[in-house]
Design an enzyme around this catalytic site. Structure first.
Site: not given
Ligand code: RB5
Length: 149
Positions: A8-9, A64, A66-67, A97, A132, A135
């Site tokens: 994403d951005h 993104c 945080t991922g 795994h 694995h 699972r």
């Molecule tokens: C975008 O601002 C942010 O929310 C997105 O990149 C991500 O971190 C969401 O989980």
């Protein structure tokens, strides 16, 4: 093997660096966007990368801020096993795994040097099967039956 990469951005900058590193190492890379820093919803990118993973038998990398969000979205798609990784050990074990087929990175958390080490750990490891697989079969059953709920 093809590697589909999307962000994403918040992850566009790290995506460019990851793609450059992968291409330098000779990988076949598909850039699934975003292509600029205009705001874009991470589920749209998760769906694009997941489609490439499932249709082309590729591995995916999603990014993104945080991922977290992009991994949650990707994991809603049947057959996707996306793992958020912040260090190499988790990335290696996600393949060995969990047979993870998508690696999720957080661009606001993980710098590009560590991100490339994580990517290389993920791509360099293989699923071990054996116990694995049992699972993973149970995960698939939950997916297929919605956990019997
Ligand atoms: C975008 O601002 C942010 O929310 C997105 O990149 C991500 O971190 C969401 O989980």
């Amino acid at each position: 093997m093809k590697i589909a990469v999307g962000a994403d951005h918040a992850g566009v900058g790290l995506k460019s660096e990851v793609i450059a590193g992968l291409k330098d190492a000779g990988h076949d890379v598909e850039d699934c966007g975003a292509y600029n820093t205009a705001s874009i919803d991470y589920p749209d990118i998760a769906l694009k990368v997941a489609s490439r993973v499932l249709d082309d038998n590729a591995l995916g990398i999603v990014i993104c801020g945080t991922g977290t969000g992009i991994a949650i979205a990707a994991n809603k798609i049947r057959g996707i096993r996306a793992a958020v990784c912040r260090e190499e050990y988790s990335a290696r074990l996600a393949r060995m795994h969990n047979d993870a087929n998508i690696l999720a990175l957080g661009a606001r958390i993980t710098g590009s040097g560590l991100a490339m080490d994580i990517v290389n750990a993920f791509l360099g490891a293989s699923f071990e099967g054996g116990r694995h697989q049992n699972r993973l079969d149970k995960i698939k059953l939950i997916e297929d039956t919605d956990g019997g709920r």
